[in-house]
Design an enzyme around this catalytic site. Structure first.
Site, PDB file in Angstrom:
ATOM      1  N   HIS A 199       0.825  -1.207   0.000  1.00  0.00           N
ATOM      2  CA  HIS A 199       0.000   0.000   0.000  1.00  0.00           C
ATOM      3  C   HIS A 199       0.861   1.260   0.000  1.00  0.00           C
ATOM      4  CE1 HIS A 199       0.405  -0.610   4.464  1.00  0.00           C
ATOM      5  NE2 HIS A 199       0.444   0.712   4.484  1.00  0.00           N
ATOM      6  N   ASP A 227       0.058  -7.473   0.317  1.00  0.00           N
ATOM      7  CA  ASP A 227       0.525  -6.153   0.741  1.00  0.00           C
ATOM      8  C   ASP A 227       2.043  -6.123   0.741  1.00  0.00           C
ATOM      9  OD1 ASP A 227       0.610  -3.545   1.533  1.00  0.00           O
ATOM     10  OD2 ASP A 227      -0.313  -3.857   3.504  1.00  0.00           O
ATOM     11  N   GLY A 307       2.900   5.112   9.783  1.00  0.00           N
ATOM     12  CA  GLY A 307       4.291   5.359   9.411  1.00  0.00           C
ATOM     13  C   GLY A 307       5.179   4.145   9.575  1.00  0.00           C
ATOM     14  N   SER A 309       4.358   1.249   8.445  1.00  0.00           N
ATOM     15  CA  SER A 309       4.090   0.375   7.306  1.00  0.00           C
ATOM     16  C   SER A 309       5.362   0.044   6.540  1.00  0.00           C
ATOM     17  CB  SER A 309       3.110   1.041   6.346  1.00  0.00           C
ATOM     18  OG  SER A 309       1.815   1.042   6.867  1.00  0.00           O
ATOM     19  N   SER A 324       1.928  -4.389   7.769  1.00  0.00           N
ATOM     20  CA  SER A 324       0.823  -4.059   6.874  1.00  0.00           C
ATOM     21  C   SER A 324      -0.136  -3.060   7.511  1.00  0.00           C
ATOM     22  CB  SER A 324       0.058  -5.337   6.491  1.00  0.00           C
ATOM     23  OG  SER A 324      -1.100  -5.047   5.749  1.00  0.00           O
TER      24      SER A 324
END
Length: 355
Positions: A199, A227, A307, A309, A324
């Site tokens: 993402h 993801d 943040g 991720s 994720s």
């Protein structure tokens, strides 16, 4: 996307881990030790014992995990299977539902199409149910569908789950978007890539470090459904990509990748919350994010926030996953969950090896 990332969808690869690309914004103190608890049999490797028992038990087994005291526990259907588990030095637990029946329930929920944004569901070994987490006040139709399976499903009301990209901040950037670098990798052609959350890479474009140095362009991206994504490192000599993770600010070598038993300890590192540790709770969990549904995720209680991720999940010296999403808000709140894309799947799909 480079040809080397499109090809080689599988194959045997040596997995090492994460780079020093990510800038850790806040590091917690008093690190928790990450060690595999004993299976109860002297010298036994719990994961190896679990694998051996799972194969031997077949349909009479219903999953293996580490309980709260670190004992290898195996769900079984029947006294004969229980005796087999005891003979291997593990703890049997008699249950009423086999793995196949619970997986059918999860598949039915996957296909229901009525899940509210922020819901998640997957097989929970400790309760021998499909655990369905739904935000308070939402998803009446989905909850009704879940409850139609009776005691095979356990429904809980929890805060909504979100992907954890953040607009504005520091770490790895594209425009005003911030994520965390995950794993530094190399393709068969010798090119280097940063593996991170899909993402994040779905934003496309060229990414930079917190200091403004160019990392490179997005080379591949898969989200939703999965993801994960890859950013090509256009100047590896300048960025000095390395294998390993920053664990409470110190370099930790990573020697392989895999999936530890449910109930095992693990840690993640990310650009918002730094190093945080907790427990791996379940695998193959489905999450319905606002951006779309992602399946096959790992569920934990490890603190993650916007943040983080793309950051790395690891257990001891083994790579586990890529951050994720999770519950936004206080990490200690009741029902907190975080979710990770398994790293081995992403690496195999892109034909990459960790540095």
């Amino acid at each position: 996307m480079s040809p080397s990332l499109r090809s080689r969808p599988g194959g045997h690869i040596r997995l090492l881990v994460l780079g020093l690309l990510l800038a850790v914004a806040a590091l917690l103190v008093a690190p928790a030790a990450v060690a595999a608890p004993s299976s109860g049999a002297p010298g036994a490797d719990p994961a190896a014992t679990a694998d051996r028992l799972t194969r031997a038990l077949g349909a009479k087994g219903a999953g293996a995990y580490l309980d709260a005291s670190g004992r290898l526990t195996v769900n079984v259907l029947g006294a004969t299977a229980a005796a087999q588990v005891r003979a291997a030095g593990a703890t049997p637990r008699l249950v009423t539902r086999g793995s196949a029946s619970l997986q059918r329930v999860q598949a039915a929920l996957d296909a229901a199409g009525t899940a509210p944004v922020g819901a998640s569901w997957g097989v929970d070994l400790a309760s021998n149910t499909v655990l369905v987490s739904v935000p308070a006040g939402a998803g009446a139709a989905f909850v009704a569908k879940a409850r139609s399976f009776g005691p095979a499903v356990r429904v809980e009301r929890t805060p909504a789950v979100h992907t954890q990209a953040l607009y504005g901040g520091q770490a790895i950037y594209h425009g005003g978007s911030r994520c965390s670098a995950g794993f530094n990798t190399r393709s068969g052609s010798g090119r280097n890539y940063v593996l991170t959350a899909g993402h994040c890479t779905d934003l496309g474009g060229t990414w930079t470090t917190a200091g403004g140095q160019t990392i490179g362009p997005v080379a591949a991206s898969s989200f939703p459904g999965n993801d994960y994504g890859a950013i090509r490192i256009s100047n590896p000599a300048a960025l000095d990509p390395r294998g390993g993770v920053l664990h409470y600010g110190a370099f930790r070598d990573i020697t392989g990748a895999g999936r530890v038993l449910a109930g095992s300890s693990a840690c993640k590192t990310g650009s918002t919350t730094g190093t945080t540790c907790g427990t791996v709770q379940a695998y193959n969990v489905t999450v319905n994010y606002a951006e779309g549904t992602v399946s096959g995720l790992t569920r934990t209680n490890i603190c993650t926030q916007p943040g983080d991720s793309g950051g790395a999940l690891y257990a001891g010296s083994l790579a586990q996953g890529i951050t994720s999403g999770g519950t936004i808000g206080g990490c200690g709140q009741t029902g907190f969950r975080s979710f990770f894309q398994p790293a081995d799947e992403a690496l195999s799909t892109y034909g990459l090896a960790l540095l």
